[in-house]
Design a protein around this motif. Sequence first.
Motif, PDB file in Angstrom:
ATOM      1  N   VAL A 193      -9.443  11.142  -3.104  1.00 23.92           N
ATOM      2  CA  VAL A 193      -7.840  11.170  -2.980  1.00 23.92           C
ATOM      3  C   VAL A 193      -7.301   9.976  -4.007  1.00 23.92           C
ATOM      4  N   GLU A 194      -6.120  10.434  -4.642  1.00 18.76           N
ATOM      5  CA  GLU A 194      -5.540   9.414  -5.520  1.00 18.76           C
ATOM      6  C   GLU A 194      -4.839   8.438  -4.465  1.00 18.76           C
ATOM      7  N   ILE A 195      -5.081   7.120  -4.649  1.00 15.66           N
ATOM      8  CA  ILE A 195      -4.160   6.166  -3.877  1.00 15.66           C
ATOM      9  C   ILE A 195      -3.155   5.390  -4.632  1.00 15.66           C
ATOM     10  N   VAL A 196      -2.088   5.394  -4.181  1.00 18.13           N
ATOM     11  CA  VAL A 196      -0.881   4.614  -4.735  1.00 18.13           C
ATOM     12  C   VAL A 196      -0.150   3.591  -4.049  1.00 18.13           C
ATOM     13  N   ILE A 245      -3.244   3.392  -7.689  1.00 21.41           N
ATOM     14  CA  ILE A 245      -4.070   2.107  -7.817  1.00 21.41           C
ATOM     15  C   ILE A 245      -5.579   2.096  -7.724  1.00 21.41           C
ATOM     16  N   GLY A 246      -5.931   3.382  -7.445  1.00 19.09           N
ATOM     17  CA  GLY A 246      -7.324   3.783  -7.098  1.00 19.09           C
ATOM     18  C   GLY A 246      -7.454   5.213  -6.732  1.00 19.09           C
ATOM     19  N   ALA A 247      -8.869   5.111  -6.335  1.00 22.47           N
ATOM     20  CA  ALA A 247      -8.963   6.653  -5.601  1.00 22.47           C
ATOM     21  C   ALA A 247     -10.284   6.278  -4.677  1.00 22.47           C
ATOM     22  N   ILE A 256     -11.753   7.307   4.350  1.00 23.11           N
ATOM     23  CA  ILE A 256     -11.499   5.830   3.872  1.00 23.11           C
ATOM     24  C   ILE A 256      -9.824   5.889   3.811  1.00 23.11           C
ATOM     25  N   MET A 257      -9.179   6.885   3.296  1.00 23.73           N
ATOM     26  CA  MET A 257      -7.854   6.860   3.204  1.00 23.73           C
ATOM     27  C   MET A 257      -7.062   6.906   4.406  1.00 23.73           C
ATOM     28  N   ARG A 258      -7.746   7.705   5.361  1.00 19.79           N
ATOM     29  CA  ARG A 258      -7.153   7.834   6.728  1.00 19.79           C
ATOM     30  C   ARG A 258      -7.522   6.642   7.514  1.00 19.79           C
ATOM     31  N   GLN A 259      -8.733   6.058   7.403  1.00 13.84           N
ATOM     32  CA  GLN A 259      -9.351   5.120   8.171  1.00 13.84           C
ATOM     33  C   GLN A 259      -8.476   3.856   8.017  1.00 13.84           C
ATOM     34  N   GLN A 260      -8.219   3.421   6.614  1.00 19.19           N
ATOM     35  CA  GLN A 260      -7.310   2.400   6.351  1.00 19.19           C
ATOM     36  C   GLN A 260      -5.935   2.595   6.000  1.00 19.19           C
ATOM     37  N   ARG A 261      -5.341   3.782   6.618  1.00 21.38           N
ATOM     38  CA  ARG A 261      -4.041   4.326   6.358  1.00 21.38           C
ATOM     39  C   ARG A 261      -3.357   3.700   5.062  1.00 21.38           C
ATOM     40  N   LEU A 262      -4.169   4.321   3.912  1.00 20.60           N
ATOM     41  CA  LEU A 262      -3.812   3.919   2.509  1.00 20.60           C
ATOM     42  C   LEU A 262      -2.613   4.810   2.175  1.00 20.60           C
ATOM     43  N   ILE A 263      -1.837   4.505   1.185  1.00 25.41           N
ATOM     44  CA  ILE A 263      -0.728   5.314   0.876  1.00 25.41           C
ATOM     45  C   ILE A 263      -1.132   6.357  -0.284  1.00 25.41           C
ATOM     46  N   HIS A 264      -0.953   7.611  -0.056  1.00 33.39           N
ATOM     47  CA  HIS A 264      -1.556   8.376  -0.851  1.00 33.39           C
ATOM     48  C   HIS A 264      -0.315   9.590  -1.476  1.00 33.39           C
ATOM     49  N   ARG A 265      -0.831  10.402  -2.249  1.00 36.15           N
ATOM     50  CA  ARG A 265       0.259  11.294  -2.635  1.00 36.15           C
ATOM     51  C   ARG A 265      -0.153  12.917  -1.938  1.00 36.15           C
ATOM     52  N   ALA A 266       0.652  13.532  -1.904  1.00 35.64           N
ATOM     53  CA  ALA A 266       0.612  14.851  -1.308  1.00 35.64           C
ATOM     54  C   ALA A 266       1.794  15.654  -1.926  1.00 35.64           C
ATOM     55  N   GLN A 309       9.600  12.307  -1.934  1.00 33.06           N
ATOM     56  CA  GLN A 309      10.019  11.521  -0.772  1.00 33.06           C
ATOM     57  C   GLN A 309       8.994  10.733  -0.223  1.00 33.06           C
ATOM     58  N   TYR A 310       9.197   9.418   0.039  1.00 36.80           N
ATOM     59  CA  TYR A 310       8.212   8.556   0.853  1.00 36.80           C
ATOM     60  C   TYR A 310       8.324   8.681   2.320  1.00 36.80           C
ATOM     61  N   PHE A 311       6.936   8.851   2.885  1.00 33.83           N
ATOM     62  CA  PHE A 311       7.124   9.004   4.661  1.00 33.83           C
ATOM     63  C   PHE A 311       6.085   8.144   5.075  1.00 33.83           C
ATOM     64  N   GLU A 312       6.436   7.238   6.187  1.00 34.77           N
ATOM     65  CA  GLU A 312       5.319   6.686   6.629  1.00 34.77           C
ATOM     66  C   GLU A 312       5.694   6.717   8.338  1.00 34.77           C
ATOM     67  N   ASP A 313       4.558   6.869   9.038  1.00 30.68           N
ATOM     68  CA  ASP A 313       4.660   6.723  10.542  1.00 30.68           C
ATOM     69  C   ASP A 313       3.158   6.142  11.004  1.00 30.68           C
ATOM     70  N   GLU A 314       2.885   5.904  12.183  1.00 32.19           N
ATOM     71  CA  GLU A 314       1.784   5.350  12.695  1.00 32.19           C
ATOM     72  C   GLU A 314       0.336   6.177  12.011  1.00 32.19           C
ATOM     73  N   ASN A 315       0.562   7.394  11.595  1.00 33.66           N
ATOM     74  CA  ASN A 315      -0.785   8.183  11.093  1.00 33.66           C
ATOM     75  C   ASN A 315      -0.963   8.320   9.781  1.00 33.66           C
ATOM     76  N   ASN A 316       0.531   8.254   9.115  1.00 31.13           N
ATOM     77  CA  ASN A 316       0.362   8.580   7.669  1.00 31.13           C
ATOM     78  C   ASN A 316       1.285   7.871   6.664  1.00 31.13           C
ATOM     79  N   ARG A 317       0.971   7.524   5.595  1.00 30.98           N
ATOM     80  CA  ARG A 317       1.739   6.825   4.694  1.00 30.98           C
ATOM     81  C   ARG A 317       1.559   7.896   3.193  1.00 30.98           C
ATOM     82  N   VAL A 318       2.787   8.375   2.808  1.00 30.30           N
ATOM     83  CA  VAL A 318       2.421   9.255   1.854  1.00 30.30           C
ATOM     84  C   VAL A 318       3.549   9.378   0.929  1.00 30.30           C
ATOM     85  N   TRP A 319       3.422   9.464  -0.399  1.00 33.16           N
ATOM     86  CA  TRP A 319       4.380   9.792  -1.273  1.00 33.16           C
ATOM     87  C   TRP A 319       4.111  11.235  -1.680  1.00 33.16           C
TER      88      TRP A 319
END
Length: 166
Positions: A10-13, A20-22, A27-37, A104-114
């Motif tokens: 997954v693309e990480i932003v 900024i990486g992939a 790992i994206m879910r475990q670390q709550r990394l910002i990703h694109r969707a 749109q940027y969205f963030e909650d306790e489960n998800n951080r996504v552009w």
Amino acid sequence: MIANPAEEIVEIVDRDNTPIGAVTRRIMRQQRLIHRASYILVFNRQGELFIQKRTLTKDVYPGYWDLAAGGVVLAGESYLMSAVRELREELGVSGVKLKLLFDQYFEDENNRVWGRIFSCINDGPFTLQTEEIDHGRFIPLSAIEALNTSEPVTPDGMALLRRLPQ
């Protein structure tokens, strides 16, 4: 498509939506990394929205109603490439014109996504991806808030709904 979605790359932003990486989806879910969707709102000719009931095996918002087809942008993919791929995988739809609506940027306790939100018009019939979607139906936009009081709708979907002209 990878047999195990948790191993997709997954693309990480960052917060500015700069790559900024992939990493793997796991790992994206475990670390709550910002990703694109990509999000694709599928309307019929009457202006109703096709919503999908997510399977209970989804890694985020299992069993929720989803207002959009779509999913994570894989490493090396553009938002548009992701939207075309996800629409084909999830609903069996290809060859439709996608209209760019907004980011749109969205963030909650489960998800951080552009997210990049697209729309299209298609009356179906659809071939639903059984690993991701239990069932779906068309619904007027005006009925979604009421639905969300009786059954959960994905919070990122509700956020984008509030940005749509009613």
